[in-house]
Design a protein around this motif. Structure first.
Motif, short mmCIF file in Angstrom:
data_model
loop_
_atom_site.label_atom_id
_atom_site.label_comp_id
_atom_site.label_asym_id
_atom_site.label_seq_id
_atom_site.Cartn_x
_atom_site.Cartn_y
_atom_site.Cartn_z
N HIS A 167 59.91 21.57 65.04
CA HIS A 167 59.44 21.75 66.44
C HIS A 167 60.70 22.25 67.19
N HIS A 212 59.17 23.12 76.50
CA HIS A 212 59.85 22.20 75.44
C HIS A 212 61.09 21.32 76.10
N TRP A 259 49.19 22.73 76.79
CA TRP A 259 49.59 21.40 77.25
C TRP A 259 48.80 20.75 77.93
N ASP A 270 52.96 18.49 74.62
CA ASP A 270 52.57 19.57 73.75
C ASP A 270 51.51 19.40 72.90
N HIS A 279 51.77 22.64 66.00
CA HIS A 279 52.97 22.28 65.44
C HIS A 279 53.60 21.09 66.01
MN MN3 Z 1 55.63 23.03 70.66
#
Ligand code: MN3
Length: 201
Positions: free
Chosen positions: A27, A78, A127, A161, A165
């Motif tokens: 990630h 992120h 998100w 998130d 992934h």
């Molecule tokens: Mn991500």
């Protein structure tokens, strides 16, 4: 303003068993890094969009530079996300934040349930956020892909998130289990409370 991949503020295995070292390696080192690399390449041709990352994101969105918006937005998202979690997180909120959450959502449990429900309701990648709006009210929102509260003129207090992934290695398709672990065991409430205090002035 070249984008820069931040170091994780904890060891790769520090969030075990709620988020594994393997997840963080993919990630942070691969997914987040790819947004940084692609964003920098795109920004080379659009240097007039701004000096700060926040300006670049808002201007790329308003001017329809979708690829730069996606990558710069994901870099910002992120960078917030890593700071929103910590080893042995979750649990009780600091008093100022707990009071605001109670005032806006009724109780910490009601907030928890509404946050998870919002994340589960996001179809596809995206998100889930706790934000403060222009009137100073707290709200839970969800956004698709790399979109974030910046472009809606909202202040971000917490971001989760919910791209696959972020959870597929540890939770497979069980987004609910991931979101429960996020709220109950990973959120850095001290950081969220600090953001709230700053936003509330
Ligand atoms: Mn991500």
């Amino acid at each position: 303003m070249p984008l820069e991949l931040p170091e994780l503020p904890y060891a790769y295995d520090a969030l075990d068993p709620y988020m594994s070292a393997e997840t963080l390696e993919y990630h942070h080192d691969k997914h987040h890094n790819a947004y940084v690399t692609a964003g920098n390449k795109l920004f080379e041709n659009l240097p007039h969009l701004g000096e700060t990352l926040e300006d670049i994101i808002v201007n790329a969105y308003e001017d329809g530079h979708q690829a730069l918006f996606n990558n710069a937005g994901q870099h910002w998202n992120h960078s917030q996300f890593w700071k929103c979690i910590k080893p042995a997180g979750g649990g009780a909120m600091p008093g100022n934040l707990e009071k605001a959450v109670k005032d806006n959502f009724g109780s910490a449990e009601a907030f928890r349930d509404a946050f998870i429900t919002a994340g589960l309701g996001q179809f596809g990648s995206g998100w889930c956020w706790l934000i403060m709006d222009k009137e100073g009210k707290l709200a839970i929102t969800k956004t698709p892909n790399g979109e974030n509260p910046l472009i809606h003129n909202q202040i971000t207090l917490l971001g989760c998130d919910i791209w696959e992934h972020s959870y597929y290695i540890d939770y497979r398709n069980a987004r609910a289990k991931y979101m429960e672990a996020f709220i109950d065991n990973l959120v850095n409430w001290d950081y969220v409370a600090e953001l709230y205090k700053k936003a509330a002035g």
